[in-house]
Design a protein around this motif. Structure first.
Motif, PDB file in Angstrom:
ATOM      1  N   ARG A   1      13.139   3.605   5.102  1.00 44.89           N
ATOM      2  CA  ARG A   1      12.568   3.452   6.437  1.00 44.89           C
ATOM      3  C   ARG A   1      11.162   2.859   6.426  1.00 44.89           C
ATOM      4  O   ARG A   1      10.705   2.303   7.421  1.00 44.89           O
ATOM      5  CB  ARG A   1      12.559   4.808   7.155  1.00 44.89           C
ATOM      6  CG  ARG A   1      13.983   5.351   7.305  1.00 44.89           C
ATOM      7  CD  ARG A   1      14.018   6.527   8.210  1.00 44.89           C
ATOM      8  NE  ARG A   1      13.346   6.239   9.483  1.00 44.89           N
ATOM      9  CZ  ARG A   1      13.024   7.169  10.351  1.00 44.89           C
ATOM     10  NH1 ARG A   1      13.272   8.427  10.085  1.00 44.89           N
ATOM     11  NH2 ARG A   1      12.444   6.848  11.482  1.00 44.89           N
ATOM     12  N   ILE A   2      10.458   2.998   5.321  1.00 47.77           N
ATOM     13  CA  ILE A   2       9.061   2.543   5.283  1.00 47.77           C
ATOM     14  C   ILE A   2       8.848   1.403   4.286  1.00 47.77           C
ATOM     15  O   ILE A   2       8.304   0.359   4.624  1.00 47.77           O
ATOM     16  CB  ILE A   2       8.108   3.717   4.930  1.00 47.77           C
ATOM     17  CG1 ILE A   2       8.274   4.855   5.932  1.00 47.77           C
ATOM     18  CG2 ILE A   2       6.676   3.250   4.857  1.00 47.77           C
ATOM     19  CD1 ILE A   2       7.975   4.493   7.370  1.00 47.77           C
TER      20      ILE A   2
ATOM     21  N   SER B   1       0.245   4.205  -0.021  1.00 43.32           N
ATOM     22  CA  SER B   1      -0.165   5.388   0.739  1.00 43.32           C
ATOM     23  C   SER B   1       0.643   5.505   2.033  1.00 43.32           C
ATOM     24  O   SER B   1       0.804   6.597   2.555  1.00 43.32           O
ATOM     25  CB  SER B   1      -1.667   5.371   1.018  1.00 43.32           C
ATOM     26  OG  SER B   1      -1.998   4.282   1.830  1.00 43.32           O
ATOM     27  N   ILE B   2       1.215   4.391   2.530  1.00 42.36           N
ATOM     28  CA  ILE B   2       2.043   4.543   3.736  1.00 42.36           C
ATOM     29  C   ILE B   2       3.357   5.242   3.392  1.00 42.36           C
ATOM     30  O   ILE B   2       3.922   5.942   4.213  1.00 42.36           O
ATOM     31  CB  ILE B   2       2.283   3.212   4.515  1.00 42.36           C
ATOM     32  CG1 ILE B   2       3.253   2.300   3.804  1.00 42.36           C
ATOM     33  CG2 ILE B   2       0.994   2.519   4.854  1.00 42.36           C
ATOM     34  CD1 ILE B   2       3.703   1.144   4.694  1.00 42.36           C
TER      35      ILE B   2
ATOM     36  N   ASN C   1       9.020  -3.289   4.912  1.00 44.49           N
ATOM     37  CA  ASN C   1       7.764  -3.988   4.663  1.00 44.49           C
ATOM     38  C   ASN C   1       7.809  -4.948   3.480  1.00 44.49           C
ATOM     39  O   ASN C   1       6.861  -5.697   3.257  1.00 44.49           O
ATOM     40  CB  ASN C   1       6.630  -2.980   4.482  1.00 44.49           C
ATOM     41  CG  ASN C   1       6.209  -2.379   5.801  1.00 44.49           C
ATOM     42  OD1 ASN C   1       5.732  -3.070   6.694  1.00 44.49           O
ATOM     43  ND2 ASN C   1       6.437  -1.094   5.962  1.00 44.49           N
TER      44      ASN C   1
ATOM     45  N   LYS D   1       1.406  -6.443   8.932  1.00 43.14           N
ATOM     46  CA  LYS D   1       0.011  -6.011   8.731  1.00 43.14           C
ATOM     47  C   LYS D   1      -0.821  -5.961   9.987  1.00 43.14           C
ATOM     48  O   LYS D   1      -0.665  -6.734  10.877  1.00 43.14           O
ATOM     49  CB  LYS D   1      -0.696  -6.873   7.707  1.00 43.14           C
ATOM     50  CG  LYS D   1      -0.390  -6.306   6.331  1.00 43.14           C
ATOM     51  CD  LYS D   1      -1.630  -6.262   5.441  1.00 43.14           C
ATOM     52  CE  LYS D   1      -1.257  -5.444   4.213  1.00 43.14           C
ATOM     53  NZ  LYS D   1      -1.191  -6.160   3.019  1.00 43.14           N
TER      54      LYS D   1
ATOM     55  N   GLU E   1       3.452   7.581   1.064  1.00 46.91           N
ATOM     56  CA  GLU E   1       3.006   8.977   0.967  1.00 46.91           C
ATOM     57  C   GLU E   1       2.842   9.594   2.344  1.00 46.91           C
ATOM     58  O   GLU E   1       3.159  10.760   2.558  1.00 46.91           O
ATOM     59  CB  GLU E   1       1.677   9.058   0.208  1.00 46.91           C
ATOM     60  CG  GLU E   1       1.813   8.774  -1.275  1.00 46.91           C
ATOM     61  CD  GLU E   1       0.524   9.039  -2.034  1.00 46.91           C
ATOM     62  OE1 GLU E   1      -0.558   8.937  -1.423  1.00 46.91           O
ATOM     63  OE2 GLU E   1       0.613   9.343  -3.243  1.00 46.91           O
ATOM     64  N   ALA E   2       2.338   8.775   3.285  1.00 50.81           N
ATOM     65  CA  ALA E   2       2.166   9.267   4.654  1.00 50.81           C
ATOM     66  C   ALA E   2       3.515   9.697   5.214  1.00 50.81           C
ATOM     67  O   ALA E   2       3.641  10.769   5.820  1.00 50.81           O
ATOM     68  CB  ALA E   2       1.536   8.186   5.529  1.00 50.81           C
ATOM     69  N   ALA E   3       4.538   8.878   4.993  1.00 52.22           N
ATOM     70  CA  ALA E   3       5.871   9.201   5.498  1.00 52.22           C
ATOM     71  C   ALA E   3       6.384  10.498   4.885  1.00 52.22           C
ATOM     72  O   ALA E   3       6.931  11.358   5.582  1.00 52.22           O
ATOM     73  CB  ALA E   3       6.835   8.054   5.206  1.00 52.22           C
ATOM     74  N   VAL E   4       6.157  10.655   3.581  1.00 53.15           N
ATOM     75  CA  VAL E   4       6.615  11.874   2.911  1.00 53.15           C
ATOM     76  C   VAL E   4       5.848  13.089   3.434  1.00 53.15           C
ATOM     77  O   VAL E   4       6.421  14.141   3.682  1.00 53.15           O
ATOM     78  CB  VAL E   4       6.468  11.737   1.375  1.00 53.15           C
ATOM     79  CG1 VAL E   4       6.815  13.039   0.683  1.00 53.15           C
ATOM     80  CG2 VAL E   4       7.361  10.624   0.860  1.00 53.15           C
ATOM     81  N   SER E   5       4.538  12.907   3.659  1.00 55.58           N
ATOM     82  CA  SER E   5       3.747  14.040   4.162  1.00 55.58           C
ATOM     83  C   SER E   5       4.177  14.437   5.569  1.00 55.58           C
ATOM     84  O   SER E   5       3.950  15.547   6.014  1.00 55.58           O
ATOM     85  CB  SER E   5       2.250  13.715   4.129  1.00 55.58           C
ATOM     86  OG  SER E   5       1.875  12.943   5.250  1.00 55.58           O
ATOM     87  N   LEU E   6       4.816  13.500   6.274  1.00 51.54           N
ATOM     88  CA  LEU E   6       5.281  13.806   7.633  1.00 51.54           C
ATOM     89  C   LEU E   6       6.715  14.342   7.634  1.00 51.54           C
ATOM     90  O   LEU E   6       7.311  14.536   8.684  1.00 51.54           O
ATOM     91  CB  LEU E   6       5.199  12.556   8.511  1.00 51.54           C
ATOM     92  CG  LEU E   6       3.776  12.110   8.858  1.00 51.54           C
ATOM     93  CD1 LEU E   6       3.763  10.714   9.431  1.00 51.54           C
ATOM     94  CD2 LEU E   6       3.135  13.099   9.830  1.00 51.54           C
TER      95      LEU E   6
ATOM     96  N   ALA F   1       9.479  13.036   5.618  1.00 48.25           N
ATOM     97  CA  ALA F   1      10.568  12.180   5.142  1.00 48.25           C
ATOM     98  C   ALA F   1      10.838  12.476   3.667  1.00 48.25           C
ATOM     99  O   ALA F   1       9.921  12.798   2.924  1.00 48.25           O
ATOM    100  CB  ALA F   1      10.199  10.714   5.314  1.00 48.25           C
TER     101      ALA F   1
ATOM    102  N   ASP G   1       0.848  -1.179   0.000  1.00 46.60           N
ATOM    103  CA  ASP G   1       0.000   0.000   0.000  1.00 46.60           C
ATOM    104  C   ASP G   1       0.897   1.246   0.000  1.00 46.60           C
ATOM    105  O   ASP G   1       1.468   1.598   1.024  1.00 46.60           O
ATOM    106  CB  ASP G   1      -0.886  -0.038   1.249  1.00 46.60           C
ATOM    107  CG  ASP G   1      -1.716   1.206   1.378  1.00 46.60           C
ATOM    108  OD1 ASP G   1      -1.780   1.979   0.403  1.00 46.60           O
ATOM    109  OD2 ASP G   1      -2.310   1.407   2.454  1.00 46.60           O
TER     110      ASP G   1
ATOM    111  N   ARG H   1      11.950  11.309  -0.193  1.00 49.54           N
ATOM    112  CA  ARG H   1      11.571  10.119  -0.975  1.00 49.54           C
ATOM    113  C   ARG H   1      12.492   8.950  -0.662  1.00 49.54           C
ATOM    114  O   ARG H   1      12.045   7.819  -0.469  1.00 49.54           O
ATOM    115  CB  ARG H   1      11.654  10.430  -2.482  1.00 49.54           C
ATOM    116  CG  ARG H   1      10.532  11.291  -2.967  1.00 49.54           C
ATOM    117  CD  ARG H   1       9.406  10.432  -3.535  1.00 49.54           C
ATOM    118  NE  ARG H   1       8.195  11.217  -3.720  1.00 49.54           N
ATOM    119  CZ  ARG H   1       6.979  10.710  -3.704  1.00 49.54           C
ATOM    120  NH1 ARG H   1       6.803   9.429  -3.489  1.00 49.54           N
ATOM    121  NH2 ARG H   1       5.939  11.480  -3.885  1.00 49.54           N
TER     122      ARG H   1
END
Lengths: 260, 358
Positions: free
Chosen positions: A175-176, A157-158, A180, A260, A160-165, A167, A155, A169
């Motif tokens: 790290r993300i 979007s996780i 996974n 998960k 994207e979540a990291a980048v929005s916080l 981080a 997924d 690219r």
């Protein structure tokens, strides 16, 4: 009635799958100078024979070295490729996907001969380098495919979540994303390694005087001798593979169930 | 002063314009929802503000600063995803702390802030759990905490409640509203759920094909839709295009065939299309001759909705939908009269896309 039939077919399948392995396992302990099943007398001398003289050990080292180095290069190329193909839409993506699996689609003999004739001979590439190139090509499809199928379920979007916080690219990837898809990477690397380690059809064109991989050395040996040394060696390789598979199962199996 | 300002932005995907000459202004501390059918551009707008998409023209400003070309990770906006997007390999504590660690906040401050956030979203003692151990509602609380802890300049919600079950959705939306108001951070909230948008927002933007058809307070949109698209989207099922109108003193009269309708409105836009909700039509048994604002018809279908019945009524001006509570319902084939009072009618402008089916 149907169940009986099914049971019979199952038995046949298992016989054909496991029969030769069992025969080889048993006859590797035979005493006679030719393969016998069942053996009349028992001995471990063919196991000792493997380690007499350096030909198998040297070939084993070559195999490990070539498979390992090729594996690392295939991972270095394959991981970013798999990531890009899952993550982005771009022109020529379908072509690239086909290109990366094409070494599996083309018969090994054809690929090996083509490599030899047009690359190795043309550019006067030394034997070790040739083996390294050939094995990288064999392993690439397995690494790309296994990691891709892992990433297809990922997924993004996780990420994207990291980048929005905050981080970057690259930071988000390491790290993300990477933690996974760890199980996919391990599985891809190990499957590719086994594929390369057992390869004959490409190696046969790449090996040269004095340099041989283990399967090629074994092939050469059976052409000249008919004693159970190869059976003994095969049993050892089977054991090695089994241990490796067990490790994969443990590693990938466990991390697979904890995510998960 | 407006806090968020989109001016003339445009987004195209594979040469199709999704947004064009798009404008939106959001004052400090306000929560604005983008509401519309799928494909209307609401998510595109949100992702544009977040920085996941780039506008090829115009500008995006937040708090007076130009963000048009600032990359996502330098924007300091909190984004809450539809599928929570928690990091599966990290504990709840590490999930919430992620943004703070990127900002090199000290260990002590990180701890304090994460604990504060857990308390704010009602998840004390959850810090050592992992996302897979949490329910959907709990995950979304963590996602909100994670977006909020970085003290963002703007909060962005992408259908955050659509994966939750109905009861949870209702309680979570008032919680989101509470948290947003306590923090005083401006927010953009995307949803396709009308009730959710109306209950949570200061203002709602109804979007259609990349255009905001109406941006207004929820009650204003509910009672006074500006266009036919907005009207049909928020449940005005009955449309009547009048033939002509005449001013009879203060009370304008609209004509459709032989029928006459008095329609009251606040502002005269010169529009000739009237809309009315099914709930606002009264159905009476046929009998006395029809007068102003009445229309005779025949019941075609009657559907039991629970509290009321929904009737499909065929009239000379097309079919009408009307809801009515009653103990003994009309049967199909019954002759009835529809009573549509002047103050229930709304006059709307035609949208480019005439009406929204469904």
């Amino acid at each position: 009635m149907a169940n009986r039939w099914l049971g019979f077919v199952t038995l046949l399948v298992f016989t054909f799958l496991l029969g030769p392995l069992v025969i080889m396992l048993v006859s590797s302990f035979g005493e006679a100078g030719v393969l016998q099943f069942p053996p009349e007398n028992w001995s471990l001398k063919w196991y000792a024979n493997i380690f007499q003289g350096s030909m198998f050990m040297t070939a084993f080292q070559t195999s490990i070295l070539v498979s390992f180095a090729g594996n690392m290069l295939a991972l270095l190329v394959g991981l970013p490729a798999a990531y890009a193909m899952s993550r982005f839409q771009f022109k020529g993506k379908a072509f690239l996907q086909t290109l990366f699996i094409s070494p599996v689609l083309i018969p090994g003999i054809v690929l090996g001969f083509a490599l030899l004739r047009y690359i190795i001979v043309t550019f006067q590439i030394p034997v070790y380098t040739a083996l390294f190139i050939g094995h990288t090509i064999i392993m690439l499809p397995f690494i790309v495919r296994v990691i891709s199928s892992n990433l297809d379920n990922f997924d993004f979007s996780i990420e994207e979540a990291a980048v929005s916080l905050g981080a970057s690219r690259v930071g988000a990837f390491f790290r993300i994303v990477l933690p996974n898809i760890k199980s996919g990477i391990i599985a891809g690397v190990l499957i590719a390694f086994l594929e390369s380690f057992n390869n004959v059809d490409i190696s046969v064109f790449m090996t040269g005087p004095g340099v041989s991989t283990l399967p090629i050395q074994m092939l050469t040996y059976v052409e000249n001798y008919f004693d159970p040394t190869i059976a003994a060696l095969s049993v050892l390789l089977m054991a090695l593979t089994a241990v490796l598979m067990f490790v994969i199962e443990r590693l990938v199996g466990i991390s697979y169930f904890t995510k998960k | 002063m407006s806090h968020v300002s989109l001016q003339n932005v445009a987004v195209a995907y594979q040469k199709t314009n999704i947004l064009e000459n798009f404008n939106l202004d959001i004052p400090e501390g306000e929560l604005v929802s983008l509401l519309g059918p799928s494909g209307c551009g609401k998510t595109t707008t949100l992702r544009l503000v977040a920085g996941f998409l780039q506008s090829h023209q115009g500008s995006i400003q937040v708090g007076g600063k130009d963000y048009t070309t600032v990359p996502v990770n330098k924007r300091n906006f909190g984004f809450v995803f539809q599928n929570y997007a928690l990091f599966p390999h990290m504990s709840i504590f590490d999930n919430i702390a992620f943004g703070l660690r990127q900002r090199k906040v000290s260990k002590k401050d990180t701890y304090t802030k994460v604990m504060e956030m857990l308390e704010l979203v009602g998840l004390q003692h959850f810090e050592n759990r992992f996302p897979k151990e949490l329910s959907g509602g709990q995950k979304q609380r963590v996602a909100i905490a994670r977006a909020l802890v970085i003290n963002p300049d703007l909060l962005l919600f992408d259908e955050p409640l659509s994966n939750l079950d109905a009861n949870l959705r209702v309680s979570m939306r008032s919680e989101i509203r509470r948290i947003q108001q306590e923090s005083g951070i401006a927010a953009i909230y995307v949803s396709h759920d009308q009730e959710e948008c109306f209950s949570i927002s200061d203002r709602v933007a109804i979007m259609n094909k990349g255009v905001i058809e109406q941006l207004d307070h929820p009650a204003a949109i509910y009672h006074r839709p500006r266009t036919s698209f907005v009207a049909s989207f928020i449940g005005f099922k009955n449309f009547l295009r009048f033939d002509r109108r005449s001013e009879n003193g203060q009370k304008p009269i609209f004509y459709k065939g032989d029928s006459t309708f008095a329609v009251s409105y606040e502002k005269d836009t010169g529009s000739m299309t009237g809309v009315i909700r099914p709930d606002d039509i009264r159905i009476k048994p046929a009998g006395p001759p029809v007068t102003e604002n009445e229309l005779s018809g025949t019941i075609i279908t009657a559907i039991f909705l629970g509290r009321s019945y929904q009737y499909e009524v065929k009239t000379e001006h097309g079919s009408f939908t009307a809801n009515q509570e009653m103990t003994i319902p009309f049967q199909s084939g019954d002759s009835v009269v529809l009573d549509m009072p002047p103050h229930k009618w709304v006059l709307v402008e035609e949208s480019e896309v005439p009406s929204y089916a469904g």
